[in-house]
Design a protein around this motif. Structure first.
Motif, PDB file in Angstrom:
ATOM      1  N   ASN A 143       8.251  -7.493   5.181  1.00 40.27           N
ATOM      2  CA  ASN A 143       8.238  -7.350   3.676  1.00 40.27           C
ATOM      3  C   ASN A 143       7.818  -6.032   2.936  1.00 40.27           C
ATOM      4  O   ASN A 143       8.633  -5.303   2.260  1.00 40.27           O
ATOM      5  CB  ASN A 143       8.112  -8.481   2.595  1.00 40.27           C
ATOM      6  CG  ASN A 143       8.698  -9.481   2.996  1.00 40.27           C
ATOM      7  OD1 ASN A 143       9.858  -9.187   3.768  1.00 40.27           O
ATOM      8  ND2 ASN A 143       8.034 -11.092   2.861  1.00 40.27           N
ATOM      9  N   ILE A 144       6.887  -5.888   3.329  1.00 44.24           N
ATOM     10  CA  ILE A 144       6.412  -4.093   2.927  1.00 44.24           C
ATOM     11  C   ILE A 144       6.922  -3.270   3.664  1.00 44.24           C
ATOM     12  O   ILE A 144       6.841  -1.749   2.527  1.00 44.24           O
ATOM     13  CB  ILE A 144       5.157  -3.859   3.406  1.00 44.24           C
ATOM     14  CG1 ILE A 144       3.692  -2.848   2.609  1.00 44.24           C
ATOM     15  CG2 ILE A 144       4.862  -3.709   4.879  1.00 44.24           C
ATOM     16  CD1 ILE A 144       2.493  -3.190   2.838  1.00 44.24           C
ATOM     17  N   ASP A 147      11.210  -4.411   1.484  1.00 42.23           N
ATOM     18  CA  ASP A 147      11.380  -4.613  -0.314  1.00 42.23           C
ATOM     19  C   ASP A 147      10.627  -3.721  -0.687  1.00 42.23           C
ATOM     20  O   ASP A 147       9.311  -3.142  -0.923  1.00 42.23           O
ATOM     21  CB  ASP A 147      10.272  -5.855  -0.615  1.00 42.23           C
ATOM     22  CG  ASP A 147      11.380  -6.802  -1.624  1.00 42.23           C
ATOM     23  OD1 ASP A 147      12.107  -6.078  -2.278  1.00 42.23           O
ATOM     24  OD2 ASP A 147      10.036  -7.628  -2.558  1.00 42.23           O
ATOM     25  N   PHE A 150       7.976  -4.433  -3.439  1.00 45.39           N
ATOM     26  CA  PHE A 150       7.361  -5.101  -3.065  1.00 45.39           C
ATOM     27  C   PHE A 150       6.373  -5.799  -3.583  1.00 45.39           C
ATOM     28  O   PHE A 150       5.212  -6.942  -3.298  1.00 45.39           O
ATOM     29  CB  PHE A 150       6.620  -4.603  -1.661  1.00 45.39           C
ATOM     30  CG  PHE A 150       5.900  -5.351  -0.321  1.00 45.39           C
ATOM     31  CD1 PHE A 150       5.605  -5.897   0.477  1.00 45.39           C
ATOM     32  CD2 PHE A 150       4.061  -5.186  -0.386  1.00 45.39           C
ATOM     33  CE1 PHE A 150       5.089  -7.299   0.750  1.00 45.39           C
ATOM     34  CE2 PHE A 150       3.587  -5.657  -0.090  1.00 45.39           C
ATOM     35  CZ  PHE A 150       3.813  -6.603   1.072  1.00 45.39           C
TER      36      PHE A 150
END
Length: 306
Positions: A143-144, A147, A150
């Motif tokens: 996700n880092i 996204d 994030f």
């Protein structure tokens, strides 16, 4: 009388000379006038030729400058058009790449509901749900990068998980591994130290609730991990490696190496260097490396109080 005749002759001769000189002088003046007129006409003709040549040169220069300016304008226009087309292509590629990496879907409840990915890889998260928030935090590494929001999403997800697990992602989360490491160093018992560390983690995770401790440690911990095929494969592999090392010890291989090492390794530094060298040589597997080097070199290091 004779003198008067002489004077008369001189006067006649002078008049004759004057009569002859005047026509010749007039003719010379006429010739000089014609020469001047011819020179003036030559100068005028040369001036007209020079003016015509200058006019032609100026005209040619003006035409050349005009052509050069037109060519330069055309070249600048072509470069600008190519740059604009290239910029449009780059912007389109960036937009497509961004759309492939992450697609933010329907946003609601202060951006707590969103979708990451595209197609079959799309994952929908609802950060207002504790389980979904936990899944988002568990996929931290993915996700880092995927996204764009994030920073805000991870804070929201952690805050949601902390509603049920107060010690989640706090300094207290370092306590279980510290307990396991300290006990392993003190007791020299790795398995019991790890079990105590796991129980300490379950206590903190469940908030000192006995039922929660049993659920997290037994059901979600041991049973849940052993039910995973990947984890079971690792366990089976370690069992086989342990059996191989035990067989080597029973066959006397470790003892034989220990006797050889005692004869050739005379210092604590030599025991440490031999352990490092053996660890480098056994590179087949990290688990096999630890099991083999530990069991073989332990008698040598113990004899030198390492």
């Amino acid at each position: 009388m004779k003198k008067n005749r002489t004077y008369a002759r001189l006067i006649l001769a002078l008049m004759l000379v004057l009569a002859l000189a005047i026509p010749f002088s007039c003719m010379s003046f006429a010739e000089d006038g014609n020469a001047v007129e011819d020179a003036a006409q030559a100068v005028l003709a040369a001036a007209e030729d020079a003016a015509a040549a200058v006019g032609d040169a100026v005209g040619d220069a003006a035409v050349a400058v005009g052509d050069a300016a037109a060519d330069a304008a055309q070249a600048v226009g072509d470069v600008a058009a190519a740059a604009a087309e290239k910029a449009a292509d780059v912007a389109q590629d960036v937009a497509e790449a961004t759309a492939d990496v992450v697609t933010i879907g329907a946003v609601a409840d202060d951006e707590t509901v969103f979708t990451l990915g595209e197609g079959e890889d799309a994952v929908e998260y609802d950060l207002s749900d504790p389980d979904s928030a936990q899944e988002y935090v568990d996929d931290y590494a993915g996700n880092i990068e995927g996204d764009p929001g994030f920073e805000s999403h991870i804070q929201t997800a952690i805050a949601k998980v902390r509603e049920s697990v107060k010690n989640y992602a706090t300094i207290w989360s370092l306590l279980p591994p510290i307990i396991a490491i300290v006990l392993a160093l003190i007791t020299k018992e790795v398995y019991s130290s790890l079990i105590v560390g796991i129980i300490a983690g379950g206590v903190l995770y469940a908030g000192f609730n006995f039922e929660g401790i049993m659920n997290h440690v037994i059901q979600d911990g041991f049973i849940g991990n052993l039910a995973d095929s990947w984890n079971m494969g690792i366990v089976i592999f370690l069992v086989i490696l342990g059996a191989l090392v035990a067989m080597m010890n029973k066959a006397g291989g470790s003892a034989a190496f220990g006797r050889w090492a005692v004869k050739h390794i005379k210092s604590r530094l030599g025991a440490q260097l031999a352990t490092i060298l053996l660890g480098v040589l056994i590179f087949i597997d990290d688990y096999f490396n630890c099991l083999t080097v530990g069991s073989v070199m332990r008698p040598v290091t113990d004899s030198h109080k390492v």
